[in-house]
Motif scaffolding. Structure first.
Motif, short mmCIF file in Angstrom:
data_model
loop_
_atom_site.label_atom_id
_atom_site.label_comp_id
_atom_site.label_asym_id
_atom_site.label_seq_id
_atom_site.Cartn_x
_atom_site.Cartn_y
_atom_site.Cartn_z
N ILE A 66 40.38 23.60 5.28
CA ILE A 66 40.19 23.58 3.83
C ILE A 66 39.66 22.21 3.38
N GLY A 67 40.23 21.13 3.94
CA GLY A 67 39.72 19.79 3.63
C GLY A 67 38.27 19.64 4.03
N GLY A 68 37.92 20.16 5.22
CA GLY A 68 36.53 20.13 5.65
C GLY A 68 35.63 20.91 4.72
N LEU A 69 36.12 22.07 4.24
CA LEU A 69 35.34 22.87 3.30
C LEU A 69 35.04 22.09 2.02
N ILE A 70 36.03 21.39 1.51
CA ILE A 70 35.83 20.58 0.29
C ILE A 70 34.72 19.55 0.51
#
Length: 453
Positions: free
Chosen positions: A35-39
């Motif tokens: 999720i952090g990577g997606l952001i």
């Protein structure tokens, strides 16, 4: 194309070690990292869609020349380090499939990348279709192994409850370093820069941002599914609390290892505590799956082969965007590939040769490369946040205050993880080592400050 950095051989090794060493306990970490990577990927794409410049070009225009050159060199180093993992990982896959010596497979991988570059010249859609086929192969291979020995629902979903056993701390930090690749932010912004968008029409730009975010979310959802399947397979087959809590551990319960410490996995398989990595994973699955052993071993190798080949190609493309953006130096793609390969092939073959006498050397090299990637990450992450927060550059599309707070908290967590990771790996009683580490942190934090102010 962007999702492949979440499925490269370094990530796959981190996945299998996370499962084998810590069971299902860190699945929540994998989810949050994705999720952090997606952001970050969405922000890198927004920067390109709104400004019409990729991240490397924006860094060149927005930072002093010495700092932008330093960022370029650090990004190139991260690309070369990832390339070593990809070459060795593909060499391991060829060894499992065809019995080739690891160094022969690594050399073959270094050469055959040029054949895949031919696909690039057939057009972007053909390239994307080819990458999609490789990701589909990855998903099929690792889901087949997942269903050979599926976990119970309660065991699997217990991995999404927040918590970290003492033996899983270092693995947790390593997962953060392995999942998000710094050069992938440059790749994604470079790809999205090519999207057709009327920069003068705010509604058109807003729609482009929305569909780019949806596109990224779908891609990373698939990558998370593949990563979680691999973690689950090795957690089911090789995790043992005895080995996880062993002295100098955590370890996996595998054939071989330390004969003084026997163990039993959750499936009742008897083994001995020892290390596991890409090199040992195929044969370990062969023994674990019984009648399906040969199929399981080949499925693992085919998935690793697909990951290595695909991520090698996208790494080359990332290098192209980085070089053109930071240096305004355009060179043919085949020449860029030749330069990267010459720089990475020597260390990769050296690792392959020495692995024959020290089987765990490849595991340690991969761990150190993941540490390097983690240390490099703030120098891609912070420019992305810095420029997305700049209202003069982004106009009405600059990050709002509440989103900036969330993103900067994410950045601080990554920096804190890096400090812990380097301190853990560089721990020593030597005064010289402690002074060197202290100086490193002073320089490191100073450079981080320069990217923000």
């Amino acid at each position: 194309l962007m999702s492949l950095a979440y499925l490269d051989p370094g990530n796959l090794e981190s996945d299998l070690q996370s499962g084998a060493y810590t069971g299902y306990s860190l699945l929540w970490v994998l989810l949050l990292c994705t999720i952090g990577g997606l952001i970050l990927q969405i922000l890198a794409a927004r920067l390109a869609v709104v400004t019409g410049r990729d991240l490397a070009q924006t860094c060149r225009a927005g930072y002093p020349r010495p700092l932008s050159l330093l960022l370029w060199m650090m990004t190139e180093l991260a690309i070369i380090a990832a390339d070593i993992q990809e070459v060795v990982g593909t060499g391991i896959a060829l060894k499992v499939l065809f019995g080739w010596p690891l160094w022969v497979g690594s050399l073959a991988t270094g050469v055959d990348t040029f054949t895949f570059l031919l696909i690039h010249y057939l057009g972007k859609r053909f390239l994307e279709a080819f990458i999609f086929a490789l990701i589909s192969m990855l998903m099929i291979c690792y889901l087949v192994n997942f269903f050979f020995m599926p976990p119970s629902a309660s065991d699997f979903f217990s991995g999404f409850t927040f918590g970290c056993p003492d033996y899983a701390t270092v693995q947790l930090v390593g997962t953060v370093g392995a999942v998000i690749m710094p050069h992938n932010l440059y790749l994604h912004s470079g790809i999205c820069k090519q999207r057709v968008c009327d920069k003068g029409d705010q509604e058109h730009v807003r729609q482009a941002n929305k569909y780019t975010a949806v596109d990224s979310a779908a891609a990373l959802a698939i990558s998370f599914l593949i990563n979680a399947a691999l973690v689950s397979t090795f957690a089911t087959g090789f995790f043992s609390t005895t080995c996880a809590e062993a002295s100098d551990g955590p370890f996996a319960c595998v054939p071989g290892g330390d004969p003084s410490v026997s163990c039993t996995t959750g499936t009742g398989t008897v083994g001995q505590c020892g290390e596991i990595g890409l090199g040992q994973a195929g044969n370990s699955l062969h023994r674990l799956f019984g009648n399906h052993g040969d199929t399981g071993r080949r499925m693992f190798a085919l998935g690793l082969l697909a990951a290595g080949q695909a991520s090698t190609m996208t790494g080359t493309m990332a290098g192209q965007y980085v070089m053109e953006g930071f240096l305004e130096w355009r060179i043919p793609l085949f020449l860029r590939t030749l330069i990267t390969r010459l720089l990475s092939l020597g260390p990769a073959v050296a690792v392959a040769v020495y692995t024959s006498t020290s089987p765990n050397l490849n595991n340690r090299v991969d761990q150190w490369i993941n540490v390097l990637q983690s240390v490099q990450l703030p120098f891609a992450l912070l420019p992305v946040l810095h420029f997305n927060s700049d209202s003069q550059l982004m106009g009405k599309f600059a990050l709002r205050r509440r989103y900036r707070v969330v993103c900067w908290i994410l950045a601080l967590i990554v920096i804190a993880v890096n400090v812990f990771l380097v301190a853990q790996y560089a721990h020593s009683d030597s005064v010289f080592t402690r002074v060197a580490v202290a100086l490193f942190f002073v320089v490191y934090l100073t450079l981080i400050g320069c990217t923000v102010w």
